[in-house]
Write a protein that holds these residues in place. Structure first.
Motif, PDB file in Angstrom:
ATOM      1  N   ARG A   1       8.488  -5.492   3.086  1.00 47.71           N
ATOM      2  CA  ARG A   1       9.866  -5.981   3.095  1.00 47.71           C
ATOM      3  C   ARG A   1      10.894  -4.874   2.955  1.00 47.71           C
ATOM      4  NH1 ARG A   1       9.338 -10.411  -1.488  1.00 47.71           N
ATOM      5  NH2 ARG A   1      10.256  -8.640  -2.479  1.00 47.71           N
ATOM      6  N   THR A   2      10.539  -3.731   2.398  1.00 49.70           N
ATOM      7  CA  THR A   2      11.543  -2.724   2.086  1.00 49.70           C
ATOM      8  C   THR A   2      11.614  -1.578   3.067  1.00 49.70           C
ATOM      9  OG1 THR A   2      10.024  -1.458   0.727  1.00 49.70           O
ATOM     10  CG2 THR A   2      11.356  -3.120  -0.388  1.00 49.70           C
ATOM     11  N   GLY A   3      10.670  -1.428   3.944  1.00 54.56           N
ATOM     12  CA  GLY A   3      10.600  -0.205   4.712  1.00 54.56           C
ATOM     13  C   GLY A   3       9.912   0.849   3.871  1.00 54.56           C
ATOM     14  N   LYS A   4       9.912   2.055   4.349  1.00 52.45           N
ATOM     15  CA  LYS A   4       9.209   3.118   3.635  1.00 52.45           C
ATOM     16  C   LYS A   4       9.940   3.503   2.352  1.00 52.45           C
ATOM     17  CE  LYS A   4       6.988   6.312   6.043  1.00 52.45           C
ATOM     18  NZ  LYS A   4       5.631   5.837   5.907  1.00 52.45           N
ATOM     19  N   ILE A   5       9.135   3.853   1.353  1.00 53.01           N
ATOM     20  CA  ILE A   5       9.650   4.283   0.055  1.00 53.01           C
ATOM     21  C   ILE A   5       9.101   5.672  -0.225  1.00 53.01           C
ATOM     22  CG2 ILE A   5       9.705   3.825  -2.417  1.00 53.01           C
ATOM     23  CD1 ILE A   5       9.299   0.838  -1.711  1.00 53.01           C
ATOM     24  N   LEU A   6       9.980   6.575  -0.653  1.00 59.74           N
ATOM     25  CA  LEU A   6       9.603   7.931  -1.010  1.00 59.74           C
ATOM     26  C   LEU A   6       9.731   8.081  -2.521  1.00 59.74           C
ATOM     27  CD1 LEU A   6      10.541  11.146   0.825  1.00 59.74           C
ATOM     28  CD2 LEU A   6      10.985  11.003  -1.613  1.00 59.74           C
ATOM     29  N   VAL A   7       8.691   8.611  -3.152  1.00 58.98           N
ATOM     30  CA  VAL A   7       8.686   8.821  -4.598  1.00 58.98           C
ATOM     31  C   VAL A   7       8.443  10.299  -4.868  1.00 58.98           C
ATOM     32  CG1 VAL A   7       7.522   8.268  -6.769  1.00 58.98           C
ATOM     33  CG2 VAL A   7       7.814   6.494  -5.026  1.00 58.98           C
TER      34      VAL A   7
ATOM     35  N   GLU B   1       1.178   3.374 -10.614  1.00 54.77           N
ATOM     36  CA  GLU B   1       0.726   2.155 -11.297  1.00 54.77           C
ATOM     37  C   GLU B   1       1.788   1.056 -11.222  1.00 54.77           C
ATOM     38  OE1 GLU B   1      -1.539  -0.576 -13.250  1.00 54.77           O
ATOM     39  OE2 GLU B   1      -2.184   1.337 -12.405  1.00 54.77           O
ATOM     40  N   LEU B   2       3.049   1.429 -11.393  1.00 53.23           N
ATOM     41  CA  LEU B   2       4.125   0.436 -11.300  1.00 53.23           C
ATOM     42  C   LEU B   2       4.195  -0.175  -9.904  1.00 53.23           C
ATOM     43  CD1 LEU B   2       6.909   2.178 -13.394  1.00 53.23           C
ATOM     44  CD2 LEU B   2       5.729   0.040 -13.964  1.00 53.23           C
ATOM     45  N   PHE B   3       4.010   0.636  -8.875  1.00 49.47           N
ATOM     46  CA  PHE B   3       3.981   0.086  -7.522  1.00 49.47           C
ATOM     47  C   PHE B   3       2.801  -0.860  -7.356  1.00 49.47           C
ATOM     48  CE2 PHE B   3       7.012   3.366  -6.156  1.00 49.47           C
ATOM     49  CZ  PHE B   3       7.821   2.604  -5.341  1.00 49.47           C
ATOM     50  N   ALA B   4       1.660  -0.498  -7.898  1.00 49.33           N
ATOM     51  CA  ALA B   4       0.484  -1.365  -7.801  1.00 49.33           C
ATOM     52  C   ALA B   4       0.735  -2.693  -8.517  1.00 49.33           C
ATOM     53  CB  ALA B   4      -0.735  -0.664  -8.389  1.00 49.33           C
ATOM     54  N   GLN B   5       1.407  -2.650  -9.660  1.00 46.25           N
ATOM     55  CA  GLN B   5       1.696  -3.858 -10.431  1.00 46.25           C
ATOM     56  C   GLN B   5       2.784  -4.721  -9.796  1.00 46.25           C
ATOM     57  OE1 GLN B   5       2.696  -2.720 -14.434  1.00 46.25           O
ATOM     58  NE2 GLN B   5       0.718  -1.757 -14.788  1.00 46.25           N
ATOM     59  N   SER B   6       3.586  -4.137  -8.907  1.00 49.09           N
ATOM     60  CA  SER B   6       4.707  -4.899  -8.328  1.00 49.09           C
ATOM     61  C   SER B   6       4.211  -6.033  -7.441  1.00 49.09           C
ATOM     62  CB  SER B   6       5.653  -3.979  -7.556  1.00 49.09           C
ATOM     63  OG  SER B   6       5.051  -3.534  -6.358  1.00 49.09           O
ATOM     64  N   GLY B   7       2.964  -5.952  -6.999  1.00 49.15           N
ATOM     65  CA  GLY B   7       2.349  -7.067  -6.310  1.00 49.15           C
ATOM     66  C   GLY B   7       2.707  -7.241  -4.849  1.00 49.15           C
ATOM     67  N   ALA B   8       3.541  -6.423  -4.305  1.00 50.78           N
ATOM     68  CA  ALA B   8       3.933  -6.574  -2.904  1.00 50.78           C
ATOM     69  C   ALA B   8       3.328  -5.443  -2.079  1.00 50.78           C
ATOM     70  CB  ALA B   8       5.450  -6.574  -2.771  1.00 50.78           C
ATOM     71  N   ASP B   9       3.185  -5.696  -0.806  1.00 48.79           N
ATOM     72  CA  ASP B   9       2.696  -4.675   0.113  1.00 48.79           C
ATOM     73  C   ASP B   9       3.857  -3.738   0.428  1.00 48.79           C
ATOM     74  OD1 ASP B   9       1.317  -3.235   2.016  1.00 48.79           O
ATOM     75  OD2 ASP B   9       1.700  -4.687   3.600  1.00 48.79           O
ATOM     76  N   ARG B  10       3.765  -2.518  -0.047  1.00 48.18           N
ATOM     77  CA  ARG B  10       4.847  -1.551   0.151  1.00 48.18           C
ATOM     78  C   ARG B  10       4.292  -0.272   0.765  1.00 48.18           C
ATOM     79  NH1 ARG B  10       9.000  -3.910  -2.490  1.00 48.18           N
ATOM     80  NH2 ARG B  10       8.456  -5.278  -4.195  1.00 48.18           N
ATOM     81  N   ASP B  11       5.041   0.288   1.675  1.00 44.73           N
ATOM     82  CA  ASP B  11       4.672   1.537   2.338  1.00 44.73           C
ATOM     83  C   ASP B  11       5.295   2.679   1.539  1.00 44.73           C
ATOM     84  OD1 ASP B  11       3.913   3.496   4.075  1.00 44.73           O
ATOM     85  OD2 ASP B  11       5.048   2.739   5.785  1.00 44.73           O
TER      86      ASP B  11
END
Length: 122
Positions: free
Chosen positions: A3-9, A22-32
């Protein structure tokens, strides 16, 4: 569904990077999501491809983080920028407001992180 498009960390410290993963994994959504431990590599990726959101947690403190987010704005002004930091000083608050950066106080919990992701999906 992405839903968000690509995310850079960007997080220079391994513990901070692991925490954000870990926070991205816990967010529960499919994120790139692409993770970087250095600003040079992160900026190179940003110059090559578009990212919807950038999260920056840098060990150099607020000055390093603000410098990075300013460069992100110059390369991709439409990118939503989050600065993660321990404390929000008056100077940092002004910098965030003037430059349209979002501040997140670390350490983050899963609910705060998910709320930030939801705000970025406008």
């Amino acid at each position: 569904m992405n839903r968000t498009g690509k995310i850079l960390v960007v997080a220079e410290e391994p513990a901070s990077l692991a925490n954000l993963q870990e926070l991205f994994a816990q967010s529960g959504a499919d994120r790139d999501v692409e993770y970087f431990s250095g600003t040079v590599e992160a900026l190179a990726a940003l110059a090559e491809r578009e990212f919807r959101v950038v999260f920056a947690h840098l060990s150099g403190g607020s000055k390093a983080g603000m410098d990075l987010l300013q460069q992100v704005w110059k390369i991709r002004p439409q990118t939503i920028r989050f600065f993660l930091g321990q404390t929000l000083s008056p100077e940092l608050l002004i910098e965030c407001v003037v430059n349209a950066h979002h501040f997140l106080q670390s350490p983050l919990d899963a609910a705060e992180f998910k709320a930030a992701l939801d705000r970025a999906e406008c």
